[in-house]
Design a protein around this motif. Structure first.
Motif, PDB file in Angstrom:
ATOM      1  N   GLY A  71       0.811  -1.210   0.000  1.00 25.83           N
ATOM      2  CA  GLY A  71       0.000   0.000   0.000  1.00 25.83           C
ATOM      3  C   GLY A  71       0.847   1.264   0.000  1.00 25.83           C
ATOM      4  N   LEU A  72       0.284   2.342  -0.556  1.00 25.64           N
ATOM      5  CA  LEU A  72       0.938   3.654  -0.586  1.00 25.64           C
ATOM      6  C   LEU A  72      -0.063   4.708  -0.126  1.00 25.64           C
ATOM      7  N   LEU A  73       0.176   5.281   1.044  1.00 23.11           N
ATOM      8  CA  LEU A  73      -0.706   6.311   1.601  1.00 23.11           C
ATOM      9  C   LEU A  73       0.147   7.538   1.910  1.00 23.11           C
ATOM     10  N   SER A  74       0.236   8.428   0.933  1.00 24.68           N
ATOM     11  CA  SER A  74       1.150   9.560   1.070  1.00 24.68           C
ATOM     12  C   SER A  74       0.780  10.668   0.102  1.00 24.68           C
ATOM     13  N   GLU A  75       1.142  11.884   0.489  1.00 24.41           N
ATOM     14  CA  GLU A  75       1.064  12.996  -0.439  1.00 24.41           C
ATOM     15  C   GLU A  75       2.159  12.815  -1.486  1.00 24.41           C
ATOM     16  N   ASN A  76       2.082  13.574  -2.576  1.00 26.44           N
ATOM     17  CA  ASN A  76       3.109  13.482  -3.623  1.00 26.44           C
ATOM     18  C   ASN A  76       4.478  13.838  -3.074  1.00 26.44           C
ATOM     19  N   ARG A  77       5.449  13.034  -3.371  1.00 27.10           N
ATOM     20  CA  ARG A  77       6.838  13.289  -3.005  1.00 27.10           C
ATOM     21  C   ARG A  77       7.692  12.286  -3.760  1.00 27.10           C
ATOM     22  N   VAL A  78       8.987  12.531  -3.798  1.00 23.37           N
ATOM     23  CA  VAL A  78       9.868  11.672  -4.577  1.00 23.37           C
ATOM     24  C   VAL A  78       9.877  10.243  -4.038  1.00 23.37           C
ATOM     25  N   PRO A  95      -2.341   2.159  -4.314  1.00 27.10           N
ATOM     26  CA  PRO A  95      -2.294   3.556  -3.898  1.00 27.10           C
ATOM     27  C   PRO A  95      -3.595   3.991  -3.233  1.00 27.10           C
ATOM     28  N   VAL A  96      -3.467   4.782  -2.167  1.00 34.08           N
ATOM     29  CA  VAL A  96      -4.627   5.304  -1.436  1.00 34.08           C
ATOM     30  C   VAL A  96      -4.489   6.820  -1.371  1.00 34.08           C
ATOM     31  N   TYR A  97      -5.578   7.525  -1.648  1.00 31.15           N
ATOM     32  CA  TYR A  97      -5.523   8.986  -1.586  1.00 31.15           C
ATOM     33  C   TYR A  97      -5.146   9.461  -0.192  1.00 31.15           C
ATOM     34  N   ALA A  98      -4.298  10.465  -0.145  1.00 33.34           N
ATOM     35  CA  ALA A  98      -3.832  10.986   1.141  1.00 33.34           C
ATOM     36  C   ALA A  98      -4.957  11.620   1.944  1.00 33.34           C
ATOM     37  N   THR A  99      -6.051  11.978   1.276  1.00 28.49           N
ATOM     38  CA  THR A  99      -7.190  12.598   1.956  1.00 28.49           C
ATOM     39  C   THR A  99      -8.329  11.612   2.218  1.00 28.49           C
TER      40      THR A  99
END
Length: 615
Positions: free
Chosen positions: A69-76, A94-98
């Motif tokens: 899973g990926l739970l994060s705002e955009n970043r490198v 991917p999961v939306y950060a909001t």
């Protein structure tokens, strides 16, 4: 899509595209802020980071087909974690950060996620209780350091240490993992935001995504050495595929820190290319008009004249006609007075803007095109990886969403629904055979067709025009069908109007719920001697209500009588993702908005229906 076996092509995996990207050894492939300073990551550095994280995941027990899973705002680090997951043969979720904590837990449980990347302390604190209900989750990895109970969270730095140790122990393993990935390997499981019900997991393979990326690179005519600014959420397939396009083409990617930083980042980065949704273009246009209005009556008049000239010029050029001498002179003057400043505010090097996710109002597209800021609108769904059609620099028909991309076929069903077939069409919905069979059908020739749920038509040249979502069509009590989106787009041409939701299912006539452009209304109030008040008080003033009603009438004057909005409900707060009124891709959840304002809607119709006949 034919039922016969497909011959394996080496470039049909995201692994092959990644290898191509890093082989260039570009020194500024990824660019991101640390504080106020831009940092660069070269292709070699990216390759090493991806390798190390992939091996770290393997050391944690991640194997082919597992879910990360990926739970994060955009970043490198988001990009690194995404690529590392793919390169070790796993699939990411991917999961939306909001996303609301309850939905985060639903997605992680439904997908069977074992490893989860999160961004920082704030994100961890927000979803901590929900994560405790995730039965398959074994390890949480945080990009930034997080204070958590012992054993709950691993730092990204520790994961890198694990990866280095694993790579030293088995240096041949990384390539073995890469080589095990085939075109049909599941690459990602993306949960559609949806406007009703629980989200569904869209299964996209390496072939689905790689084919779409390669075809879009060809269409976009990206050139190595160009610069792209990225700010849309990576948790949506639109921007995530755009990043892969940039990497493959050797375009330098700059990560905007947030939507709020885009105006500053445009000036810093001076991009050639940017993808967006109509909402940003609407805001850029509105701010330009507000700035002109603030400069006084003369400046406002010059700005409005210049924009109208830009539109007039754009309409002719878009039809393939050559503007006459007088119009060319007017356009040159408008450019000197206003349009060149508009381009400069966006960095001065924009070659192409791409719009997706929601309909783009043609008037807005003409204004940008005439200002030398061409917006190319495309169309697609998560289920199609995502692009189905798009306009091109050499084939741009404003008002349409373009022609089918190479390898994709589009047709219109008898009921007007848009169907698509090609290598980009999803494998299905995870664990939902019934929904999959409803959405994907096979014809007599063995081709798989995606039922998009959108209604539209193709013109003689194959340009696709979207009418509306099939489920959003409104049927009045008089039996007339109304497509709300074209009406909403027409109304949003007003500089006084921010957001619009057209309603009218089962009613005698359509009405519009409108969020005004408060800054523009406050400027209007000041210029017309009205008292300056808080938004909710300002909207109660009869002169303001009449202004909005007059704007609605003006911009919908050419509609059929039964389509015309005959009642307006003013809302004093912008619709938002956080309040559940918009999806993470900024589509309006019409049912939610209507339910929230049901009493006001009933009162509005009660007052109006006695004096208006149905269409």
């Amino acid at each position: 899509m034919p039922d016969a076996p497909v011959v394996y092509q080496p470039n049909e995996t995201l692994i092959a595209l990644f290898r191509h990207a890093v082989a260039r050894d570009k020194q500024d492939l990824l660019n991101f802020r640390r504080g106020d300073v831009w940092q660069k990551m070269s292709a070699r550095e990216l390759e090493q980071q991806v390798r190390t994280v992939a091996m770290g995941l393997y050391a944690l027990g991640v194997r082919a087909g597992d879910r990360v899973g990926l739970l994060s705002e955009n970043r490198v680090e988001w990009t690194i974690a995404d690529l590392a997951t793919l390169n070790c043969g796993a699939a990411d979720v991917p999961v939306y950060a909001t996303q609301a904590p309850k939905q985060v837990a639903y997605i992680l449980n439904d997908a069977g996620v074992e490893i989860l990347f999160i961004s920082n302390q704030a994100q961890y604190d927000r979803v901590r209780e929900a994560l405790n209900t995730c039965t398959t989750l074994r390890v949480i990895i945080s990009f930034d350091d997080v204070q958590a109970p012992a054993g709950k969270v691993m730092s990204f730095a520790d994961l890198l240490n694990w990866g280095r140790a694993a790579d030293e122990a088995e240096p041949q393993l990384y390539q073995t993992l890469q080589d095990s990935v085939t075109p049909d390997t599941l690459a990602t499981l993306i949960y559609t935001s949806g406007t009703t019900g629980d989200p569904k997991g869209v299964m996209l393979s390496h072939r689905n995504l790689a084919s779409n990326i390669l075809n879009n690179v060809e269409i976009a005519e990206l050139t190595a050495g160009e610069v792209a600014l990225s700010f849309l959420p990576f948790s949506h397939i639109f921007e995530r595929n755009a990043i892969n396009m940039y990497l493959y083409a050797g375009v330098a990617v700059y990560y905007a820190q947030s939507v709020d930083s885009v105006a500053r980042d445009l000036l810093d980065v001076r991009p050639h290319f940017m993808t967006s949704v109509p909402r940003l273009f609407e805001k850029i246009y509105a701010r330009a008009m507000e700035k002109a209005e603030a400069g006084g009556a003369v400046m406002a008049a010059i700005a409005h004249w210049s924009i109208e000239v830009a539109k007039e010029w754009a309409r002719l050029v878009n039809r393939g006609e050559t503007p006459g001498l007088f119009l060319r002179l007017k356009h040159q003057l408008a450019d000197k007075l206003v349009l060149a400043k508009w381009r400069a505010a966006m960095g001065g090097r924009i070659r192409a803007l791409v719009s997706g996710g929601a309909p783009l109002a043609p008037e807005l597209a003409f204004a940008f095109y005439g200002a030398g800021l061409p917006i190319y609108q495309g169309y697609g769904l998560t289920e199609s990886s995502p692009t189905i059609t798009t306009n091109r620099t050499y084939a741009n028909r404003i008002g349409s969403v373009g022609q089918a991309i190479p390898g994709v076929t589009v047709k219109i069903a008898e009921d007007g629904e848009i169907l698509a077939s090609g290598p980009n069409i999803m494998q299905g919905y995870y664990g939902r055979e019934e929904e999959t069979s409803e959405t994907l059908t096979r014809d007599a020739d063995g081709h798989i067709w995606l039922h998009t749920g959108d209604v539209g038509h193709l013109d003689a040249d194959g340009f696709l025009f979207i009418t509306d979502r099939k489920k959003d069509l409104l049927k009045t009590s008089g039996g007339k069908y109304i497509a709300p989106q074209p009406i909403e787009n027409a109304i949003k041409r007003s500089r006084f109007i921010n957001q619009v939701v057209v309603i009218g299912e089962g009613r005698k006539f359509p009405a519009a719920m409108i969020v005004p452009q408060i800054d523009a209304l406050q400027a209007y109030a000041a210029q017309n001697g009205l008292s300056q008040q808080a938004p909710h008080e300002l909207l109660k003033q009869p002169q303001i209500r009449r202004l909005i009603e007059d704007e609605v009438a003006k911009f919908t004057n050419d509609l059929s009588q039964y389509e015309k909005v005959k009642a307006v409900l003013l809302l004093d707060r912008e619709l938002s993702v956080e309040n559940g009124e918009l999806t993470p891709t900024l589509k309006v959840k019409r049912r939610v908005v209507v339910e929230k304002h049901q009493q006001e809607i009933e009162k509005l119709y009660h007052e109006k229906e006695s004096s208006h006949a149905g269409g």
